[in-house]
Design a protein around this motif. Structure first.
Motif, PDB file in Angstrom:
ATOM      1  N   TRP A  11       5.878   3.870  12.223  1.00  0.00           N
ATOM      2  CA  TRP A  11       6.294   4.906  11.273  1.00  0.00           C
ATOM      3  C   TRP A  11       5.128   5.363  10.413  1.00  0.00           C
ATOM      4  CZ3 TRP A  11       5.483   4.221   6.124  1.00  0.00           C
ATOM      5  CH2 TRP A  11       5.230   2.913   5.692  1.00  0.00           C
ATOM      6  N   PHE A  12       4.251   4.421  10.092  1.00  0.00           N
ATOM      7  CA  PHE A  12       3.090   4.767   9.262  1.00  0.00           C
ATOM      8  C   PHE A  12       2.148   5.699  10.016  1.00  0.00           C
ATOM      9  CE2 PHE A  12      -1.256   3.735   7.724  1.00  0.00           C
ATOM     10  CZ  PHE A  12      -1.114   4.221   6.437  1.00  0.00           C
ATOM     11  N   SER A  13       1.960   5.456  11.297  1.00  0.00           N
ATOM     12  CA  SER A  13       1.096   6.322  12.101  1.00  0.00           C
ATOM     13  C   SER A  13       1.683   7.718  12.197  1.00  0.00           C
ATOM     14  CB  SER A  13       0.906   5.727  13.496  1.00  0.00           C
ATOM     15  OG  SER A  13       0.232   4.500  13.436  1.00  0.00           O
ATOM     16  N   TRP A  14       3.004   7.794  12.417  1.00  0.00           N
ATOM     17  CA  TRP A  14       3.645   9.107  12.494  1.00  0.00           C
ATOM     18  C   TRP A  14       3.626   9.808  11.133  1.00  0.00           C
ATOM     19  CZ3 TRP A  14       4.505  11.857  16.586  1.00  0.00           C
ATOM     20  CH2 TRP A  14       4.684  11.244  17.829  1.00  0.00           C
ATOM     21  N   ALA A  15       3.869   9.054  10.078  1.00  0.00           N
ATOM     22  CA  ALA A  15       3.830   9.641   8.734  1.00  0.00           C
ATOM     23  C   ALA A  15       2.431  10.139   8.398  1.00  0.00           C
ATOM     24  CB  ALA A  15       4.287   8.612   7.703  1.00  0.00           C
ATOM     25  N   SER A  16       1.421   9.371   8.806  1.00  0.00           N
ATOM     26  CA  SER A  16       0.033   9.781   8.560  1.00  0.00           C
ATOM     27  C   SER A  16      -0.301  11.045   9.331  1.00  0.00           C
ATOM     28  CB  SER A  16      -0.923   8.651   8.955  1.00  0.00           C
ATOM     29  OG  SER A  16      -0.695   7.499   8.179  1.00  0.00           O
ATOM     30  N   ARG A  80       4.308  -9.393  13.373  1.00  0.00           N
ATOM     31  CA  ARG A  80       4.802  -9.631  12.020  1.00  0.00           C
ATOM     32  C   ARG A  80       3.879  -8.953  11.005  1.00  0.00           C
ATOM     33  NH1 ARG A  80       8.712 -13.438  11.683  1.00  0.00           N
ATOM     34  NH2 ARG A  80       9.132 -14.648  13.586  1.00  0.00           N
ATOM     35  N   ILE A  81       4.463  -8.217  10.091  1.00  0.00           N
ATOM     36  CA  ILE A  81       3.699  -7.592   9.009  1.00  0.00           C
ATOM     37  C   ILE A  81       4.297  -8.032   7.687  1.00  0.00           C
ATOM     38  CG2 ILE A  81       2.955  -5.592  10.340  1.00  0.00           C
ATOM     39  CD1 ILE A  81       5.142  -3.991   9.020  1.00  0.00           C
ATOM     40  N   GLY A  82       3.434  -8.242   6.714  1.00  0.00           N
ATOM     41  CA  GLY A  82       3.905  -8.705   5.421  1.00  0.00           C
ATOM     42  C   GLY A  82       4.538  -7.594   4.610  1.00  0.00           C
ATOM     43  N   VAL A  83       5.308  -8.014   3.603  1.00  0.00           N
ATOM     44  CA  VAL A  83       5.938  -7.048   2.706  1.00  0.00           C
ATOM     45  C   VAL A  83       4.890  -6.187   2.020  1.00  0.00           C
ATOM     46  CG1 VAL A  83       7.313  -6.808   0.593  1.00  0.00           C
ATOM     47  CG2 VAL A  83       7.954  -8.493   2.327  1.00  0.00           C
ATOM     48  N   TRP A  84       3.797  -6.819   1.590  1.00  0.00           N
ATOM     49  CA  TRP A  84       2.742  -6.048   0.927  1.00  0.00           C
ATOM     50  C   TRP A  84       2.101  -5.052   1.890  1.00  0.00           C
ATOM     51  CZ3 TRP A  84       2.804  -5.562  -3.939  1.00  0.00           C
ATOM     52  CH2 TRP A  84       3.257  -6.604  -4.757  1.00  0.00           C
ATOM     53  N   TRP A  88       1.718  -1.174   0.629  1.00  0.00           N
ATOM     54  CA  TRP A  88       0.497  -0.375   0.508  1.00  0.00           C
ATOM     55  C   TRP A  88       0.535   0.832   1.435  1.00  0.00           C
ATOM     56  CZ3 TRP A  88      -2.947   0.994   4.209  1.00  0.00           C
ATOM     57  CH2 TRP A  88      -3.057   0.200   5.365  1.00  0.00           C
ATOM     58  N   ARG A  89       1.249   0.714   2.573  1.00  0.00           N
ATOM     59  CA  ARG A  89       1.385   1.873   3.456  1.00  0.00           C
ATOM     60  C   ARG A  89       2.210   2.977   2.797  1.00  0.00           C
ATOM     61  NH1 ARG A  89       0.654  -2.392   6.911  1.00  0.00           N
ATOM     62  NH2 ARG A  89      -0.399  -1.946   8.907  1.00  0.00           N
ATOM     63  N   VAL A  90       3.294   2.566   2.159  1.00  0.00           N
ATOM     64  CA  VAL A  90       4.133   3.538   1.440  1.00  0.00           C
ATOM     65  C   VAL A  90       3.348   4.182   0.304  1.00  0.00           C
ATOM     66  CG1 VAL A  90       6.169   3.800  -0.023  1.00  0.00           C
ATOM     67  CG2 VAL A  90       6.288   2.391   2.041  1.00  0.00           C
ATOM     68  N   LEU A  91       2.558   3.365  -0.415  1.00  0.00           N
ATOM     69  CA  LEU A  91       1.759   3.878  -1.521  1.00  0.00           C
ATOM     70  C   LEU A  91       0.733   4.898  -1.047  1.00  0.00           C
ATOM     71  CD1 LEU A  91       1.000   3.776  -4.499  1.00  0.00           C
ATOM     72  CD2 LEU A  91      -0.514   1.851  -3.995  1.00  0.00           C
ATOM     73  N   LEU A  92       0.094   4.620   0.081  1.00  0.00           N
ATOM     74  CA  LEU A  92      -0.898   5.549   0.621  1.00  0.00           C
ATOM     75  C   LEU A  92      -0.256   6.880   1.003  1.00  0.00           C
ATOM     76  CD1 LEU A  92      -3.146   3.247   2.855  1.00  0.00           C
ATOM     77  CD2 LEU A  92      -3.748   4.338   0.679  1.00  0.00           C
ATOM     78  N   ILE A  93       0.915   6.823   1.617  1.00  0.00           N
ATOM     79  CA  ILE A  93       1.614   8.053   1.978  1.00  0.00           C
ATOM     80  C   ILE A  93       1.994   8.840   0.722  1.00  0.00           C
ATOM     81  CG2 ILE A  93       3.705   9.002   3.021  1.00  0.00           C
ATOM     82  CD1 ILE A  93       1.656   8.051   5.035  1.00  0.00           C
ATOM     83  N   ALA A  94       2.464   8.131  -0.307  1.00  0.00           N
ATOM     84  CA  ALA A  94       2.836   8.798  -1.561  1.00  0.00           C
ATOM     85  C   ALA A  94       1.632   9.474  -2.214  1.00  0.00           C
ATOM     86  CB  ALA A  94       3.465   7.782  -2.520  1.00  0.00           C
ATOM     87  N   LEU A  95       0.501   8.780  -2.200  1.00  0.00           N
ATOM     88  CA  LEU A  95      -0.713   9.361  -2.773  1.00  0.00           C
ATOM     89  C   LEU A  95      -1.147  10.593  -1.984  1.00  0.00           C
ATOM     90  CD1 LEU A  95      -2.807   6.148  -3.585  1.00  0.00           C
ATOM     91  CD2 LEU A  95      -1.691   7.689  -5.205  1.00  0.00           C
TER      92      LEU A  95
END
Length: 328
Positions: A11-16, A80-84, A88-95
């Motif tokens: 999702w992060f790759s698509w959002a980016s 497995r990916i951590g909560v953090w 940080w992925r959500v934060l980067l998209i928001a920025l």
């Protein structure tokens, strides 16, 4: 704590990728609709657009590469990916979204006629444009050149060329006029421009500092500087941010519009107590905020009941009268 996902961070790759496309879209929109202001404005905005475009292209390429790699490598289906990592992925998209909004907001108001025609030199006025300012200099031998110049701060996000028509009569009257080009169209980022204008025009003995809207607020700051040889302060639909009634000892002229939707008549009236008691006020009946320049309608402004030509004529005449009154 970790979470297990299918196609981790896909999702992060698509959002980016979408963020990259949106950034390029805003940059393209700004260039197509405000190209003249981008090219003729302070280079800061063009640099920001260029860097943003390069960053968006790189982001898009990396995101697309990751998407293609995941589709080919089924072993990457689950990790497995951590909560953090999610945070940080959500934060980067928001920025990124915030940055897109800033780029769109910084799109300048483009100068239109008759300002563009006023940018051409003739036998009475020589117009010189650089990357940081526009100079209107009297050249008619029949009009003696005054030792009083005018330094002008444009309104927020307004193409500096938009004021050429309303200020040109001052040059025709014998006064050197310098219109600064503000970095990113923000007057507070051009506080050093007045010093540059003074250094570039040593023949000017004293200056009237002027400005439209936010530019007028910054002009008031410049007028109260102790090392500034200021002869007067001229507001175009503007007022000071603070009380300068005691610190300012030079004449002040405030020109405003009776239908201004931004620097409203109520705000102009309230500014009287922040200005010297002998400050004079000229009201253009039926005039609005955007009529102090030639850059089209402005969001938040009202509809004028006076023509642009008639409003500009009154503003120019009041400006010439004021500058002449404080000239040596």
């Amino acid at each position: 704590m970790t979470t297990q996902t299918s196609r981790p961070a896909a999702w992060f790759s698509w959002a980016s990728l979408m963020l990259s496309a949106a950034t390029l879209g805003v940059i393209l929109w700004a260039c197509l609709t405000a190209w003249g202001a981008v090219v003729h404005g302070h280079p800061a905005y063009a640099i920001v657009l260029t860097i943003s475009a390069l960053g968006a292209l790189l982001l898009g390429w990396l995101s697309l590469r990751k998407i293609r790699r995941r589709s080919k490598d089924e072993r990457a289906e689950t990790i497995r990916i951590g909560v953090w990592g999610v945070v940080w992925r959500v934060l980067l998209i928001a920025l990124g979204v915030v940055w897109i909004a800033i780029l769109a907001w910084l799109r300048p108001y483009v100068a239109v006629e008759p300002a563009l025609a006023a940018m051409h030199s003739d036998k009475t006025v020589t117009v010189t444009e650089t990357t940081t300012d526009i100079e209107l200099r009297p050249t008619d031998a029949k009009t003696p050149e005054s030792s009083t110049g005018v330094f002008f701060q444009p309104g927020a996000l307004v193409d500096a060329r938009a004021y050429a028509a309303v200020l040109r009569p001052l040059a025709e009257d014998g006064h050197t006029v310098v219109i600064t080009k503000q970095p990113l169209g923000i007057a507070f980022l051009a506080l050093s421009a007045f010093d540059s204008a003074k250094a570039s025009n040593p023949e000017v003995a004293q200056w009237v500092v002027a400005g439209h809207s936010l530019g007028g607020t910054v002009a008031a700051i410049e007028a109260t500087e102790k090392n500034a040889p200021v002869a007067g302060l001229l507001f175009y639909a503007s007022y000071p941010a603070n009380d300068i009634s005691e610190t300012l000892t030079v004449p002040v002229e405030s020109i405003s519009g009776s239908l201004d939707g931004l620097a409203t008549p109520a705000k102009i009236k309230a500014s009287r107590s922040n200005l010297p008691a002998d400050a004079t006020f000229t009201v253009i009946k039926g005039g609005t905020h955007a009529q102090f320049g030639s850059y089209g309608p402005q969001s938040g402004d009202n509809t004028p009941t006076i023509s642009n030509e008639a409003a500009r004529k009154q503003i120019s005449e009041a400006s010439v009268s004021f500058v002449d009154s404080v000239s040596k």
